[in-house]
Design a protein around this motif. Structure first.
Motif, PDB file in Angstrom:
ATOM      1  N   VAL A 768       0.834  -1.207   0.000  1.00  0.00           N
ATOM      2  CA  VAL A 768       0.000   0.000   0.000  1.00  0.00           C
ATOM      3  C   VAL A 768       0.866   1.253   0.000  1.00  0.00           C
ATOM      4  N   ASN A 769       1.835   1.301   0.910  1.00  0.00           N
ATOM      5  CA  ASN A 769       2.619   2.531   1.063  1.00  0.00           C
ATOM      6  C   ASN A 769       4.113   2.259   1.154  1.00  0.00           C
ATOM      7  N   ASN A 770       4.575   1.163   0.582  1.00  0.00           N
ATOM      8  CA  ASN A 770       6.005   0.832   0.583  1.00  0.00           C
ATOM      9  C   ASN A 770       6.489   0.732  -0.858  1.00  0.00           C
ATOM     10  N   SER A 771       7.010   1.837  -1.366  1.00  0.00           N
ATOM     11  CA  SER A 771       7.418   1.902  -2.774  1.00  0.00           C
ATOM     12  C   SER A 771       8.521   0.920  -3.104  1.00  0.00           C
ATOM     13  N   ASN A 772       9.398   0.663  -2.157  1.00  0.00           N
ATOM     14  CA  ASN A 772      10.551  -0.174  -2.423  1.00  0.00           C
ATOM     15  C   ASN A 772      10.426  -1.498  -1.685  1.00  0.00           C
ATOM     16  N   PRO A 773      10.997  -2.565  -2.239  1.00  0.00           N
ATOM     17  CA  PRO A 773      11.868  -2.536  -3.412  1.00  0.00           C
ATOM     18  C   PRO A 773      11.153  -2.678  -4.759  1.00  0.00           C
ATOM     19  N   THR A 774       9.833  -2.765  -4.804  1.00  0.00           N
ATOM     20  CA  THR A 774       9.164  -2.891  -6.102  1.00  0.00           C
ATOM     21  C   THR A 774       8.217  -1.726  -6.346  1.00  0.00           C
ATOM     22  N   ILE A 775       6.952  -1.881  -5.964  1.00  0.00           N
ATOM     23  CA  ILE A 775       5.952  -0.860  -6.247  1.00  0.00           C
ATOM     24  C   ILE A 775       4.806  -1.021  -5.270  1.00  0.00           C
ATOM     25  N   CYS A 776       4.024   0.043  -5.084  1.00  0.00           N
ATOM     26  CA  CYS A 776       2.874  -0.031  -4.184  1.00  0.00           C
ATOM     27  C   CYS A 776       1.701   0.745  -4.778  1.00  0.00           C
ATOM     28  N   ILE A 777       0.541   0.589  -4.154  1.00  0.00           N
ATOM     29  CA  ILE A 777      -0.677   1.224  -4.656  1.00  0.00           C
ATOM     30  C   ILE A 777      -0.546   2.735  -4.668  1.00  0.00           C
ATOM     31  N   ASN A 778       0.057   3.309  -3.653  1.00  0.00           N
ATOM     32  CA  ASN A 778       0.201   4.763  -3.619  1.00  0.00           C
ATOM     33  C   ASN A 778       1.137   5.286  -4.702  1.00  0.00           C
ATOM     34  N   ASP A 779       2.073   4.447  -5.183  1.00  0.00           N
ATOM     35  CA  ASP A 779       2.868   4.822  -6.364  1.00  0.00           C
ATOM     36  C   ASP A 779       1.956   5.019  -7.575  1.00  0.00           C
ATOM     37  N   LEU A 780       1.008   4.095  -7.736  1.00  0.00           N
ATOM     38  CA  LEU A 780       0.090   4.172  -8.877  1.00  0.00           C
ATOM     39  C   LEU A 780      -0.788   5.416  -8.776  1.00  0.00           C
ATOM     40  N   ILE A 781      -1.185   5.765  -7.556  1.00  0.00           N
ATOM     41  CA  ILE A 781      -2.011   6.960  -7.351  1.00  0.00           C
ATOM     42  C   ILE A 781      -1.206   8.219  -7.677  1.00  0.00           C
ATOM     43  N   THR A 782       0.057   8.261  -7.220  1.00  0.00           N
ATOM     44  CA  THR A 782       0.920   9.405  -7.519  1.00  0.00           C
ATOM     45  C   THR A 782       1.123   9.550  -9.021  1.00  0.00           C
ATOM     46  N   LYS A 783       1.389   8.434  -9.684  1.00  0.00           N
ATOM     47  CA  LYS A 783       1.570   8.435 -11.142  1.00  0.00           C
ATOM     48  C   LYS A 783       0.310   8.925 -11.845  1.00  0.00           C
ATOM     49  N   PHE A 784      -0.849   8.455 -11.383  1.00  0.00           N
ATOM     50  CA  PHE A 784      -2.127   8.860 -11.975  1.00  0.00           C
ATOM     51  C   PHE A 784      -2.356  10.358 -11.788  1.00  0.00           C
ATOM     52  N   ASN A 785      -2.060  10.868 -10.605  1.00  0.00           N
ATOM     53  CA  ASN A 785      -2.246  12.293 -10.340  1.00  0.00           C
ATOM     54  C   ASN A 785      -1.395  13.156 -11.267  1.00  0.00           C
ATOM     55  N   LYS A 786      -0.135  12.750 -11.474  1.00  0.00           N
ATOM     56  CA  LYS A 786       0.752  13.510 -12.346  1.00  0.00           C
ATOM     57  C   LYS A 786       0.260  13.497 -13.787  1.00  0.00           C
ATOM     58  N   LYS A 787      -0.177  12.329 -14.215  1.00  0.00           N
ATOM     59  CA  LYS A 787      -0.592  12.172 -15.613  1.00  0.00           C
ATOM     60  C   LYS A 787      -1.900  12.879 -15.903  1.00  0.00           C
ATOM     61  N   LYS A 788      -2.845  12.808 -14.965  1.00  0.00           N
ATOM     62  CA  LYS A 788      -4.187  13.336 -15.203  1.00  0.00           C
ATOM     63  C   LYS A 788      -4.414  14.704 -14.550  1.00  0.00           C
ATOM     64  N   GLY A 789      -3.425  15.188 -13.816  1.00  0.00           N
ATOM     65  CA  GLY A 789      -3.604  16.455 -13.128  1.00  0.00           C
ATOM     66  C   GLY A 789      -4.603  16.375 -11.990  1.00  0.00           C
TER      67      GLY A 789
END
Length: 889
Positions: A768-789
């Protein structure tokens, strides 16, 4: 009397008993005006009276082989001008240097000569590392190598015992030949900390000595490898006293004592001990105790190995690089003072190194030339592309010349046979690197590079430059180099690839770049750990966290009271609920001495004072909308595995009291096929208990439950308004993925059929909130926010666990009513396999296309000429990226 003497002789002759003698002596006398010396001597020193007036009850002298232990008056260590300080912080001096009840001491060691390392007869004991039992304070390199340290009374005793048994070795491979307890004056160390040692002081010959004088009088001076220097006012007067009162028998004997470090041996002569000394003068010079009543009780084992005396180990001691550098890591960011950049680099370091062994600080611009960090740091990280001033560059080179290590992250720092060149064709962006590992293998990964490369400068000696990584392009540009400097072990690894940056710290423009970086994230950690290890840092996993008690929580007060009522008749008189996996002991409140073990865990039932940084009961209650599931919570900050916590309760607990176990961290997390599931802070970790009637739609297709749980995890996020397009998906049979790129969660199901009811434990964990060492759900949310504003908020584990349980209960109800067709349309909406081509049997097998799953949850494929066939994975061999599946027969 003769029997007593014989007992004393036998007791003192053998190692285990001498260990008891040493330990008891140190414990009894450490607070008195007494010092303890352990040293080597080549021969038997002459038996003569001590030159100081040491009370008879405090005189002890013990010899084992060529090792001697004796007591003396307290020794002062006053002159520290030639010592380099080892402090927890490289910039400040602590107010209190020596803990109460601890002993300060000096250790002298010489280069190890294993051929001459004496072993105690019949001993098979392993070498003991010095730093495991003490905390270093200051050092002086040379031969002998000298260290000032402090230790608890127990640990000092253990060091002495290991020394006497020829088992003590310095961490740098040297062998100690003398240990002397001293009185350490705080004012001296504080004064030293204010003045950086000069080059002249650093090069002082190891034959020059530091001042060690008695505490009470100057009637004698300890003659050892530490030597003698006296204050100007006392020198002549005391020298005269010593010459008159303690004239040596001959000059050669005096010199022998000083050079061998044997010192003055103070003997206790029992009234009738001559026979004892005659029997074993080569092994024992004197014994301390005069009656059998004083002999300490020994264990039946009579083995004095330090490993069996865990109670004597000091707690919380930081490991130190005893070649001369304390465990401080400094991060230099140039003129930048932003806290964010420092925290980014610090965070990645803490995930790579043993965080308990090192302290990380920021080296500010104004501290480079002023603070005494050069002698008090192990590693300097330069993480700025700003030009480095000539003065700072000289200071960094001085650090290298003294054996320091430097790691450069896309910095402008370079020296000797290497220079940095900006390459116009090489844009700052994502590029593939080929990294050479220490085992001569290569690893490929994608990283953000600076746009600069390294070029070698033509020099005669090219052996001090080693290329670690090149870009996988036509020019094979060099981007990581390993440089060696000086004769003291200085070295630097410089990188023009951003190993330190997490994907969330970069301005990633495209979906392709995001995917490339996330796929390479695990390899990035692997490369960074290898680099840090080659620079001498410990990158082993930190010790397993201690288990914590369990809290009994509930989302419903009425059900909570009903559960407590049920407990009254289902635990023994002590509140114990026994189980073959984990027995639970229910107690009303948390006690400081409460024992928590993998097989017995306390459960605290009164939760009025419950609080956790990582779990909010209120958030869980707000998001749990179920009729039965997840109502009774067993919560623990750290447990072995949540899969075991419900074992002793689930078969007898009323069905309406839905059990769930939730943890922040697991030490023995389980995955499918016996794999270990790594579970750092930030994961959603839980095990849910459900019951399914055998004669029901789901009971007849029980393997379908894993697909429902995977779907529930995905829907727990994508059913939240605004989060519908977060690219979280299901991978058959039981994984949760980001797109079809990286796994970020999984499901494990264990079922037991009792009569006509399945009791099922569903373990699920997802990032959920541990980006490392791979990926987490909040990474996807951050990516979505940047892409979609957008500005979607990050999610929490407590929220998503509750939502997953809520969605799962609804999916089960739908399946029981409508069968597979009731849930498959939703499942197919979120899965990653539609139309994917795979090979059957092996990578060279026939081609087939995935078309769906059958009524029992098995994968269906269409093979040309054969129609649709159901298949299943072989353990963990089903890897979507390799397209390997095994037909079901």
């Amino acid at each position: 009397m003769l029997i007593t003497l014989c007992y004393l002789y036998l007791w003192a002759r053998w190692g285990p008993c001498s260990a008891a003698l040493i330990r008891r002596t140190v414990h009894r006398l450490h607070s008195s005006r007494c010092s303890f010396t352990f040293c080597c001597c080549a021969g038997t020193p002459p038996l003569r009276q001590p030159r100081m007036q040491v009370p008879p009850e405090e005189r002890v002298c013990l010899r084992i082989g060529n090792k001697v232990f004796f007591t003396d008056e307290t020794q002062f260590l006053d002159d520290l001008n030639r010592w380099s300080l080892l402090l927890i912080s490289p910039f400040i001096c602590p107010d209190k240097l020596l803990k109460a009840g601890h002993i300060a001491f000096v250790t002298e060691s010489t280069s190890a000569q294993t051929d001459n390392l004496q072993k105690v007869p019949g001993s098979s004991k392993e070498i003991v590392k010095w730093s495991d039992y003490c905390s270093p304070l200051a050092y002086k390199p040379g031969e002998p190598y000298k260290l000032i340290a402090e230790a608890s009374v127990d640990n000092f005793s253990n060091l002495g015992i290991a020394f006497m048994e020829d088992r003590l070795q310095m961490d740098n491979g040297m062998v100690p030949h003398k240990i002397v307890s001293v009185h350490l004056q705080e004012s001296t160390l504080k004064e030293l900390a204010e003045v950086e040692p000069s080059v002249k002081e650093q090069s002082v010959s190891s034959t020059q000595m530091d001042e060690v004088t008695p505490a009470a009088t100057l009637e004698t001076t300890l003659k050892s490898g530490l030597g003698i220097t006296e204050t100007a006012e006392q020198c002549e007067e005391e020298k005269s006293k010593l010459e008159k009162e303690n004239e040596p028998e001959d000059e050669s004997n005096s010199l022998f004592d000083e050079e061998t470090g044997a010192g003055e041996h103070h003997h206790l002569h029992l009234s009738s001990c001559h026979e004892c000394l005659q029997l074993e003068n080569s092994t024992i010079e004197s014994v301390r105790y005069a009656s059998a009543e004083d002999i300490p009780e020994l264990s039946d084992d009579c083995n004095s190995t330090l490993e069996e005396n865990d109670d004597f180990l000091a707690k919380g001691i930081k490991r130190v690089d005893l070649s001369g550098k304390p465990p401080n890591i400094l991060i230099y960011l140039g003129s930048e003072t932003a806290k964010v950049e420092f925290e980014q680099v610090k965070s990645i370091l803490q995930e790579c190194i043993d965080a308990d062994s090192y302290t990380i600080y920021q080296l500010h611009e104004e501290q480079v030339l002023k603070a005494p960090w050069v002698d008090n740091s192990l590693l300097l990280i330069i993480a700025t592309d700003e030009p480095i001033s000539e003065e700072n560059h000289k200071q960094f080179m001085k650090f290298l010349s003294k054996g320091g290590k430097i790691l450069g992250f896309s910095s402008s720092f370079a020296f000797d046979g290497i220079q940095i060149k900006r390459k116009s064709k090489l844009k700052k962006g994502i590029h593939e690197l080929v990294v050479s590992k220490m085992d001569s293998t290569e690893i490929k990964l994608n990283l953000l590079v600076s746009g600069c490369i390294f070029e070698e400068v033509m020099k005669e000696d090219t052996s001090k430059v080693k290329i670690l990584s090149r870009l996988n392009n036509a020019d094979k540009d060099t981007v990581i180099v390993h440089l060696f400097y000086g004769d003291s072990g200085g070295e630097a690894i410089l990188s023009q690839a951003h190993l330190e940056l997490d994907i969330n710290s970069m301005d990633v423009q495209t979906e392709e770049d995001f995917n490339l970086l996330k796929i390479s994230n695990t390899k990035r950690y692997e490369v960074l750990k290898e680099i840090l290890t080659s620079l001498g840092l410990n990158c082993e996993l930190s010790k397993i966290p201690m288990l914590t008690p369990i809290y009994l929580l509930s989302s419903d007060e009425e059900i909570h009271l009903a559960f407590l009522k049920w407990l009254e008749g289902n635990v023994d008189a002590e509140g114990l609920r026994a189980s073959s996996k984990v027995s639970l002991k229910f107690v009303s409140s948390c006690e400081s001495e409460m024992e928590v073990t993998p097989s017995l865990m306390p459960v605290i039932t009164e939760t009025g004072s419950f609080s956790s940084e990582h779990f909010s009961l209120k958030t869980y209650q707000q998001n749990l909308q179920t009729k039965k599931l997840g109502k009774i919570i067993l919560f623990s900050e750290v447990t072995t595995t949540t899969q075991n916590l419900l074992d002793g309760l689930m078969f007898e607990l009323p069905e309406e009291m839905g059990l769930i176990a939730i943890a922040v961290r697991q030490t023995q997390g389980k995955g499918r096929g016996g794999n270990v599931w790594l579970s750092p802070v930030g994961c959603a970790l839980s095990t849910l208990h459900i019951t399914i009637p055998l004669h029901s739609n789901l009971g007849q297709r029980i393997s379908f439950i894993q697909h429902l749980v995977s779907l529930a995890v995905v829907k727990s996020v994508r059913s939240i308004p605004g989060y519908e397009d977060i690219n979280l998906r299901v991978k058959w049979p039981n994984d949760i993925y980001y797109s079809d790129v990286i796994k970020l969660g999984g499901v494990l199901v264990n079922s037991t059929l009792i009569e006509t009811t399945f009791h099922i434990l569903i373990g699920f964990g997802f990032n959920v909130n541990n980006s490392n060492p791979t990926i987490c759900i909040n990474d996807l949310i951050t990516k979505f926010n940047k892409k979609k504003g957008k500005s979607l908020k990050p999610l929490t584990a407590d929220c998503l666990i509750a939502r997953t349980v809520t969605v799962l209960e609804r999916l089960i109800d739908i399946f029981q009513e409508k069968g597979p067709n009731g849930v498959l349309p939703c499942y197919y909406k979120y899965w990653v396999h539609s139309g994917r081509k795979v090979h059957l049997h092996n990578e060279e097998g026939p081609v087939a296309w995935i078309v769906g799953i059958d009524d029992y949850g098995f994968l269906q494929v269409h093979e040309e000429g054969k129609g649709v066939e159901s298949v299943h994975p072989d353990g963990n061999s089903f890897d979507m990226l390799r397209n390997l599946i095994v037909p079901k027969h």
